[in-house]
Design a protein around this motif. Structure first.
Motif, PDB file in Angstrom:
ATOM      1  N   TYR A   1      -1.401   0.009 -11.153  1.00  0.00           N
ATOM      2  CA  TYR A   1       0.057  -0.040 -11.100  1.00  0.00           C
ATOM      3  C   TYR A   1       0.542  -1.356 -10.489  1.00  0.00           C
ATOM      4  O   TYR A   1       1.718  -1.682 -10.566  1.00  0.00           O
ATOM      5  CB  TYR A   1       0.575   1.144 -10.278  1.00  0.00           C
ATOM      6  CG  TYR A   1       2.071   1.341 -10.312  1.00  0.00           C
ATOM      7  CD1 TYR A   1       2.703   1.862 -11.441  1.00  0.00           C
ATOM      8  CD2 TYR A   1       2.857   0.993  -9.222  1.00  0.00           C
ATOM      9  CE1 TYR A   1       4.077   2.054 -11.475  1.00  0.00           C
ATOM     10  CE2 TYR A   1       4.227   1.181  -9.232  1.00  0.00           C
ATOM     11  CZ  TYR A   1       4.836   1.698 -10.367  1.00  0.00           C
ATOM     12  OH  TYR A   1       6.184   1.887 -10.392  1.00  0.00           O
ATOM     13  N   VAL A   2      -0.373  -2.098  -9.894  1.00  0.00           N
ATOM     14  CA  VAL A   2      -0.027  -3.330  -9.183  1.00  0.00           C
ATOM     15  C   VAL A   2       0.198  -4.464 -10.173  1.00  0.00           C
ATOM     16  O   VAL A   2      -0.563  -4.646 -11.122  1.00  0.00           O
ATOM     17  CB  VAL A   2      -1.138  -3.703  -8.190  1.00  0.00           C
ATOM     18  CG1 VAL A   2      -0.757  -4.967  -7.410  1.00  0.00           C
ATOM     19  CG2 VAL A   2      -1.411  -2.553  -7.230  1.00  0.00           C
TER      20      VAL A   2
ATOM     21  N   LEU B   1       0.806  -1.213   0.000  1.00  0.00           N
ATOM     22  CA  LEU B   1       0.000   0.000   0.000  1.00  0.00           C
ATOM     23  C   LEU B   1       0.843   1.269   0.000  1.00  0.00           C
ATOM     24  O   LEU B   1       0.326   2.356  -0.252  1.00  0.00           O
ATOM     25  CB  LEU B   1      -0.924   0.008   1.223  1.00  0.00           C
ATOM     26  CG  LEU B   1      -2.158  -0.904   1.156  1.00  0.00           C
ATOM     27  CD1 LEU B   1      -2.871  -0.922   2.493  1.00  0.00           C
ATOM     28  CD2 LEU B   1      -3.115  -0.445   0.064  1.00  0.00           C
ATOM     29  N   ASN B   2       2.106   1.144   0.292  1.00  0.00           N
ATOM     30  CA  ASN B   2       2.984   2.319   0.399  1.00  0.00           C
ATOM     31  C   ASN B   2       3.605   2.682  -0.948  1.00  0.00           C
ATOM     32  O   ASN B   2       4.817   2.768  -1.089  1.00  0.00           O
ATOM     33  CB  ASN B   2       4.070   2.065   1.450  1.00  0.00           C
ATOM     34  CG  ASN B   2       3.469   1.836   2.825  1.00  0.00           C
ATOM     35  OD1 ASN B   2       2.567   2.548   3.247  1.00  0.00           O
ATOM     36  ND2 ASN B   2       3.963   0.825   3.525  1.00  0.00           N
ATOM     37  N   VAL B   3       2.733   2.844  -1.945  1.00  0.00           N
ATOM     38  CA  VAL B   3       3.167   3.196  -3.295  1.00  0.00           C
ATOM     39  C   VAL B   3       2.346   4.393  -3.760  1.00  0.00           C
ATOM     40  O   VAL B   3       1.104   4.352  -3.724  1.00  0.00           O
ATOM     41  CB  VAL B   3       2.970   2.013  -4.270  1.00  0.00           C
ATOM     42  CG1 VAL B   3       3.378   2.407  -5.682  1.00  0.00           C
ATOM     43  CG2 VAL B   3       3.764   0.798  -3.806  1.00  0.00           C
TER      44      VAL B   3
ATOM     45  N   ASP C   1      -7.492   4.605  -5.732  1.00  0.00           N
ATOM     46  CA  ASP C   1      -8.394   4.194  -4.653  1.00  0.00           C
ATOM     47  C   ASP C   1      -8.850   2.750  -4.859  1.00  0.00           C
ATOM     48  O   ASP C   1      -9.000   1.991  -3.897  1.00  0.00           O
ATOM     49  CB  ASP C   1      -9.611   5.117  -4.595  1.00  0.00           C
ATOM     50  CG  ASP C   1      -9.260   6.511  -4.088  1.00  0.00           C
ATOM     51  OD1 ASP C   1      -8.180   6.653  -3.463  1.00  0.00           O
ATOM     52  OD2 ASP C   1     -10.048   7.435  -4.313  1.00  0.00           O
ATOM     53  N   PHE C   2      -9.080   2.370  -6.133  1.00  0.00           N
ATOM     54  CA  PHE C   2      -9.486   0.994  -6.425  1.00  0.00           C
ATOM     55  C   PHE C   2      -8.377   0.012  -6.056  1.00  0.00           C
ATOM     56  O   PHE C   2      -8.634  -1.048  -5.473  1.00  0.00           O
ATOM     57  CB  PHE C   2      -9.837   0.854  -7.910  1.00  0.00           C
ATOM     58  CG  PHE C   2     -10.155  -0.558  -8.339  1.00  0.00           C
ATOM     59  CD1 PHE C   2     -11.316  -1.177  -7.922  1.00  0.00           C
ATOM     60  CD2 PHE C   2      -9.274  -1.268  -9.165  1.00  0.00           C
ATOM     61  CE1 PHE C   2     -11.616  -2.475  -8.316  1.00  0.00           C
ATOM     62  CE2 PHE C   2      -9.559  -2.562  -9.551  1.00  0.00           C
ATOM     63  CZ  PHE C   2     -10.740  -3.164  -9.132  1.00  0.00           C
ATOM     64  N   ASP C   3      -7.139   0.359  -6.376  1.00  0.00           N
ATOM     65  CA  ASP C   3      -6.003  -0.490  -6.000  1.00  0.00           C
ATOM     66  C   ASP C   3      -5.984  -0.730  -4.491  1.00  0.00           C
ATOM     67  O   ASP C   3      -5.855  -1.863  -4.025  1.00  0.00           O
ATOM     68  CB  ASP C   3      -4.676   0.164  -6.402  1.00  0.00           C
ATOM     69  CG  ASP C   3      -4.488   0.254  -7.901  1.00  0.00           C
ATOM     70  OD1 ASP C   3      -5.154  -0.494  -8.624  1.00  0.00           O
ATOM     71  OD2 ASP C   3      -3.680   1.089  -8.340  1.00  0.00           O
TER      72      ASP C   3
END
Length: 320
Positions: free
Chosen positions: A315-316, A40-42, A47-49
């Motif tokens: 981005y994940v 989560l620290n990206v 918000d969906f990610d």
């Protein structure tokens, strides 16, 4: 009277302070959760990610017989999470492999255990990737995964979850609008054996995807993901059209159509299906959804289904 006002003001002040403390503590707890999940620290996360990462962590940490969620909400989140973790919707072909998985899940008072949802995710992931490995082609991918509750099949306190994984093949795209006037297309193989154009509904099914579905792109490093699908569907007998080749419906209906259809017939039914999908699309535009998938099913009578969904760039990376 003044004392009463002062008392009310004091209570209101205390409520505001208490609310601020609760909010502050909730924010602190949320920040602690975020810090404990490195993913989560990206900065690039949407918000969906974040929502999907948190849902995944909640599933993974759920104890057997522990936390529950409403069945419909859990299956919607499962469907979204599968797309988020396993799919790349930037690549599509009208020639698709549809792989179906059915799973039974216990339901209590409309709720399901998150541990059971996670078990379904792990099982689906393995089966879908195993199926993908059997397909030929260098560009094979999982385009989207749609899970839904099968409301027509309930066994006591259990519910059936139907999952469809869509995997594009490397097949040649058909000519979208062209129908050779020298050919004809089969509606019923039992009575029509000399038509060389192929099965009429299968041909329309593939060409509709060629014409109607767009390829979506993201910036380098991002991946296209669908979520929150909405189904639009219609049976042939519900699509009234007295000007169609069968004189009754705007879709192929085996009880009224000829055994073999001409090129003009095929052009009419293709245009009729496009009109219906565009009608659905105009309704879905209001919700900001895009056309995700089309099926024109060769069952009697025929059946047209389209899925509209939210589309985003994540981005994940894909799940391991």
């Amino acid at each position: 009277m003044k004392k009463h006002l002062k008392l009310v003001a004091t209570i209101a002040t205390l409520l505001l302070v208490t609310g601020a403390i609760i909010t502050f503590e909730a924010c602190n707890k949320k920040n602690e959760v975020v810090k404990s999940i490195p993913e989560l620290n990206v900065a690039e996360l949407t918000d969906f990610d974040k929502e999907m990462i948190l849902f995944g962590e909640k599933m993974k940490s759920a104890q057997k017989g522990g936390e529950t969620m409403k069945l419909e909400e859990a299956v919607r989140n499962l469907s979204n999470y599968q797309n988020f973790r396993l799919c790349d919707a930037s690549k599509f072909s009208s020639d698709i492999e549809r792989y179906t998985i059915e799973t039974e899940i216990p339901v209590t008072d409309g709720n399901v255990y998150l541990s059971d949802i996670y078990s379904i995710y792990l099982s689906n992931k393995k089966q879908i990737r195993d199926k993908l490995a059997t397909l030929e082609g260098d560009n094979k991918t999982i385009y989207c995964i749609i899970s839904r509750v099968d409301t027509n099949n309930k066994d006591g306190d259990d519910a059936r979850i139907v999952t469809n994984a869509i995997m594009p093949r490397d097949g040649v795209e058909p000519p979208a609008y062209y129908f050779d006037d020298e050919l004809c297309w089969v509606v019923n193989h039992q009575y029509c054996t000399d038509c060389t154009g192929g099965n009429a509904i299968n041909v329309l099914d593939q060409r509709l995807r060629t014409i109607m579905i767009s390829n979506y792109g993201c910036l380098p490093g991002y991946r296209v993901v669908f979520s929150n699908e909405v189904a639009k569907e219609i049976w042939a007998y519900e699509y009234v059209d007295l000007y169609s080749p069968n004189g009754h419906y705007g879709m192929i209906h085996g009880d009224y159509d000829s055994y073999c259809l001409s090129a003009d017939d095929m052009r009419y039914y293709l245009g009729s299906a496009i009109n219906k999908i565009n009608e659905w699309g105009n309704e879905s535009d209001v919700e900001g959804k895009v056309l995700e998938l089309i099926w024109y099913a060769p069952i009697s009578p025929s059946y047209l289904l389209a899925y509209f969904a939210d589309v985003s760039c994540t981005y994940v990376g894909l799940d391991d």
